[in-house]
Enzyme design. Structure first.
Site, short mmCIF file in Angstrom:
data_model
loop_
_atom_site.label_atom_id
_atom_site.label_comp_id
_atom_site.label_asym_id
_atom_site.label_seq_id
_atom_site.Cartn_x
_atom_site.Cartn_y
_atom_site.Cartn_z
N CYS A 1 0.80 -1.23 0.00
CA CYS A 1 0.00 0.00 0.00
C CYS A 1 0.84 1.28 0.00
CB CYS A 1 -0.90 0.03 1.22
SG CYS A 1 -1.97 -1.40 1.35
N ARG B 1 5.38 0.04 -5.65
CA ARG B 1 5.24 -0.74 -4.42
C ARG B 1 4.31 -1.93 -4.60
NH1 ARG B 1 6.75 2.17 0.15
NH2 ARG B 1 5.19 1.25 1.50
N TRP C 1 -2.68 -2.79 -1.75
CA TRP C 1 -2.23 -4.16 -2.04
C TRP C 1 -3.01 -5.04 -1.07
CZ3 TRP C 1 0.37 -8.28 0.33
CH2 TRP C 1 0.98 -9.19 -0.54
N ASN D 1 -1.88 1.84 5.63
CA ASN D 1 -0.93 0.82 5.19
C ASN D 1 -0.57 0.01 6.42
OD1 ASN D 1 1.18 -0.70 4.20
ND2 ASN D 1 2.62 1.00 4.03
N GLY D 2 -0.70 -1.31 6.35
CA GLY D 2 -0.38 -2.14 7.50
C GLY D 2 -1.50 -3.13 7.77
N GLU E 1 19.32 -16.36 -6.85
CA GLU E 1 18.87 -15.01 -7.19
C GLU E 1 18.45 -14.93 -8.67
OE1 GLU E 1 17.90 -12.51 -5.77
OE2 GLU E 1 18.07 -10.88 -7.20
N LYS F 1 14.69 -13.96 -10.14
CA LYS F 1 14.42 -12.91 -11.15
C LYS F 1 13.49 -13.45 -12.23
CE LYS F 1 15.41 -10.06 -9.48
NZ LYS F 1 15.64 -9.98 -8.21
N GLU G 1 9.92 -14.02 -10.80
CA GLU G 1 9.23 -12.79 -10.46
C GLU G 1 8.64 -12.09 -11.68
OE1 GLU G 1 11.30 -10.49 -6.77
OE2 GLU G 1 12.61 -10.86 -8.46
N HIS H 1 19.39 -36.23 -6.41
CA HIS H 1 18.52 -36.65 -5.31
C HIS H 1 17.06 -36.28 -5.57
CE1 HIS H 1 22.08 -37.81 -3.16
NE2 HIS H 1 22.60 -36.63 -3.43
N LYS I 1 7.02 -4.15 -3.76
CA LYS I 1 8.42 -3.78 -3.59
C LYS I 1 8.80 -3.77 -2.11
CE LYS I 1 12.35 -2.04 -5.07
NZ LYS I 1 13.20 -3.05 -5.72
#
Ligand code: G6P
Length: 608
Positions: free
Chosen positions: A2, A27, A75, A101-102, A481, A485, A488, A504, A603
């Site tokens: 948010c 965000r 969000w 926000n929260g 990483e 990417k 995402e 395995h 974000k």
């Protein structure tokens, strides 16, 4: 997550709020809205979807005049993305409007109490509970009322509040969610993050935990938790407006990939003085470093991947054993912390709720805390005893690139710093490592030239169902990483495996033509990794290898090879990640994805 913007001043609020919200799009959000103070009372216009949809609604809404207002990008946490759940929320009597926000953790009890008093609710959100609490506890004074309600709230919040009965005023308050205030010629602004303010001011005030601010056209007044006025010193950012704009690139992600040589140079050169690593905001004594009993590196997402690299490098360079923990798990592992333990928290935003909670936990247990943060004055930077800033500048694309690269650089610098403090790094080795470290930005620069090559590989594999990555040790940390990417932004299923683990289980997933990217840049792992490449090839996989220039042997096993500049093993993650960022970018672009704002992602993850 948010995004909040507020403006109280003498200019029209809508263009300022919409401009600010556009800067907070990065965000992550799924609905948006604005609330305005008008002569007729409070007006709320909001809708599911992108800002373009809100803009359309504003155009057809008739009178949107008003010089005081709030804007929000939501969000979803409580309730699906919808027009009704979008913020701002109005109280049942339409006297108060709130953006939040929260997460309010005790909202069910509070809602029950209000239901018993006869309140009804339109949305499924916890925020609508807050706004009706304001109506219920209204004392006639907006600040008083907000503080009264604040004391009832559990969980995290950054709140902006408008009241029809308090013309010209916004009251803001926060706990565990970011909120900053800035002043401009025509009034005062508030926002979740700096990019939303940068068109109006470069000086901003951070609200501390449970502090409140009253914004009017004459400026801002701040109050501590006991409602006593406090004077605050502003932070200054020297970013120009361009730093938070596209500057000719189609996407922030590409712009930020291309900025890596510069920000690496800024991060590294600002921390080396007279041939030694110096961290101005770290005051650990040599005795304290020598006494460290345990070193934990704690972070989320890409920052945790930087931490994995840090773990290997710190062990190799400083002879210190480190453990990497995901911040969301850290507290529940019952980590063995004493006053001799050092907990390093890595975070780009400095606001990630789990990382902040882990930091507080470490402090409560008496451990020493060191934050590696990109955003100056962020909650994590302010809560840690020691801070090292990455100098990546504002990062807008949700998928991190340049901030991750700077986190890697800080891990290398930290390893050298610890190695020196422990007396385990000779003058000669120190000088040679720092020389190699200072050469990284130029090598990163050379790697930017690989853009087209990675675009070519992306064109071959953008239709893939799965892409696997393998590597050992530092290459494995970098593979995690690179795989993130891809996931995402391209939404292709991708996994990274420690190459030795393939046998395995994961090897069963390989089919003829599956792409396996082998990160083979660490020379010490090369022989073993070649065997793993042969194993996957024998199962029909196509192998794209990334290795150091001059590795002749890898050519004999890989189907395709991309060579990165030569560097000591410990720095190789900084080399292999750049081509993999390009690869993910182009795969996503060819699949037509929203590269800077991938679905479902945020974000700054300000809820646990
Ligand atoms: C989100 C971002 C990631 C980031 C992670 C941790 O998931 O999308 O790019 O790595 O949060 O964020 P932080 O700000 O703490 O580094």
């Amino acid at each position: 997550m948010c995004g909040i913007v507020g403006y109280a001043g003498s200019e029209q609020a809508v263009p300022i709020l919409m401009g600010g919200l556009a800067k907070l799009e990065y965000r992550g959000y799924d609905s948006a809205g604005v609330a305005l103070q008008q002569d007729c009372g409070l007006t709320v216009i909001k809708s599911k979807g992108r800002l373009a949809e809100l803009r359309r609604q504003l155009e057809t809404a008739g009178d949107t005049r008003g010089t005081v207002g709030l804007g929000h990008t939501r969000w979803a946490t409580h309730g699906e993305p919808s027009d009704l759940n979008a913020h701002p929320h109005l109280s049942q009597d339409a006297r108060f409007a709130v953006v939040h926000n929260g997460i309010i953790e005790n909202y069910i009890e509070l809602k029950q109490m209000l239901l018993e008093k006869g309140y009804t609710f339109q949305s499924q959100t916890d925020t609508e509970v807050i706004v009706n609490l304001l109506a219920y506890y209204d004392t006639g004074d907006l600040l008083d009322t907000v503080l009264k309600v604040r004391n009832k709230l559990g969980g995290s919040y950054a709140l902006g509040v408008l009241s029809a009965a308090a013309p010209g005023q916004i009251v803001a308050v926060r706990k565990d969610s970011p909120l900053i205030v800035g002043l401009c010629k025509s009034g005062a602004l508030m926002a979740s993050d700096i990019p939303a303010l940068i068109a109006h001011t470069r000086d901003y005030y951070e609200l501390s935990e449970r502090e409140a601010a009253v914004l009017t056209k004459d400026g801002a007044r701040f109050y501590n938790v006991n409602r006593e006025p406090v004077s605050k010193t502003p932070y200054h950012v020297d970013w120009d407006i361009d730093a938070a704009s596209l500057g000719g690139y189609e996407h922030f992600m590409m712009k930020e990939i291309m900025e890596q040589p510069r920000v690496l140079r800024d991060t590294i050169s600002s921390k080396i003085h007279d041939g030694e690593v110096v961290f101005p905001d770290v005051s650990l004594t040599r005795a304290q470093v020598e006494a460290i009993d345990r070193l934990y590196i704690v972070a989320c997402g890409s920052a945790a991947h930087a931490g994995m690299v840090g773990k290997h490098v710190i062990r190799r360079v400083a002879g210190l054993s480190a453990e990497v923990e995901l911040a969301s798990e850290f507290r529940y592992q019952e980590p063995l912390l004493t006053d001799r333990s050092l907990v390093v928290i890595i975070s780009q935003s400095g606001e990630t709720a789990d990382s902040l909670a882990a930091l507080r936990y470490a402090r409560e247990k008496g451990a020493k805390t060191l934050a590696v943060v990109n955003v100056l004055g962020s909650s994590i930077a302010r809560s840690a005893e020691h801070v090292i800033y990455t100098n990546a500048g504002p990062e807008i694309a949700v998928a991190t690139t340049k901030a991750y690269s700077c986190q890697l650089a800080v891990m290398y610098l930290l390893a050298v710093y610890l190695g020196r403090a422990l007396g385990r790094l000779s003058d000669e080795d120190n000088a040679s490592l720092l020389k190699e470290l200072q050469a990284l930005p130029d090598k990163a620069d050379a790697l930017l030239g690989c853009k087209e090559t990675m675009q070519y590989y992306a064109a071959q594999y953008y239709g893939a169902k799965d892409i696997f990555l393998i590597g050992r040790n530092l290459d494995y940390a970098a593979a995690l990483e690179a795989s993130l990417k891809l996931k995402e932004i391209s939404y292709i299923h991708s996994e990274a495996y420690a190459a030795g683990e393939l046998k395995h289980g994961p090897i069963a997933l390989l089919e003829r033509g599956t792409l396996v990217v082998a990160l083979a840049a660490t020379v010490s792992m090369a022989d073993k990794l070649r065997s793993n490449i042969l194993e996957v090839k024998a199962r029909g996989a196509e192998v794209l290898a990334l290795a150091q220039e001059g590795d002749e042997k890898i050519k004999t096993v890989a189907d395709a090879l991309f060579e990165v500049p030569r560097t000591p093993d410990i720095f190789t993650p900084s080399m292999t990640i750049i081509p993999m960022q390009f690869f993910a970018y182009y795969v996503a672009a060819m699949r037509g994805m929203d590269i800077d704002k991938p679905r479902n992602l945020a974000k700054s993850v300000t809820v646990e």
